[in-house]
Write a protein that holds these residues in place. Structure first.
Motif, PDB file in Angstrom:
ATOM      1  N   ALA A 277       0.860  -1.255   0.118  1.00 52.37           N
ATOM      2  CA  ALA A 277       0.018  -0.193   0.070  1.00 52.37           C
ATOM      3  C   ALA A 277       0.836   1.198   0.059  1.00 52.37           C
ATOM      4  CB  ALA A 277      -0.835  -0.147   1.324  1.00 52.37           C
TER       5      ALA A 277
ATOM      6  N   LEU B  23      -4.323   0.657   8.724  1.00 51.31           N
ATOM      7  CA  LEU B  23      -3.835  -0.647   7.917  1.00 51.31           C
ATOM      8  C   LEU B  23      -3.022  -1.665   8.555  1.00 51.31           C
ATOM      9  CD1 LEU B  23      -2.838   1.734   4.661  1.00 51.31           C
ATOM     10  CD2 LEU B  23      -4.910   0.376   4.958  1.00 51.31           C
TER      11      LEU B  23
ATOM     12  N   CYS C 212       3.651  -0.605   3.882  1.00 50.82           N
ATOM     13  CA  CYS C 212       3.114   0.883   3.694  1.00 50.82           C
ATOM     14  C   CYS C 212       4.479   1.597   3.076  1.00 50.82           C
ATOM     15  CB  CYS C 212       2.620   1.132   5.054  1.00 50.82           C
ATOM     16  SG  CYS C 212       0.910   0.434   5.437  1.00 50.82           S
TER      17      CYS C 212
END
Length: 97
Positions: free
Chosen positions: A6, A23, A36
């Protein structure tokens, strides 16, 4: 579930921190791994666009390049990535669709 990649693109580091925390918590609850990646603005994201991105969280209002324009340019190179617009401003909800 495998590893998710992500990217979070926002000019406010505290918003990136908060979303990354959420997340990571969700991924942990689902037994998934998540990577991330953080970007402070749309221009930086486009300059260093990562391969194999699963989802992209884009702030709509950013200096230099708006999230909407960034998304248009992302779509030109990546038709697969899931794009989620984030904003503190309700007036951008329709534009995000």
């Amino acid at each position: 579930m495998g590893r998710l990649r992500a990217a979070i693109c926002d000019d406010d580091p505290s918003c990136i921190d908060a979303l990354e925390t959420i997340l990571r918590q969700l991924a942990q609850e689902e037994g998934a791994a998540i990577e991330c990646l953080r970007f402070p603005d749309g221009a930086d994201l486009l300059d260093r666009y990562p391969e194999g991105l699963d989802m992209l969280f884009l702030d709509i209002e950013m200096p230099f390049l708006s999230g909407v324009e960034t998304a248009r340019q992302v779509r030109e190179r990546d038709s697969r990535v899931l794009i989620v617009f984030i904003s503190n401003y309700a007036q951008y909800a329709i534009q995000g669709y």
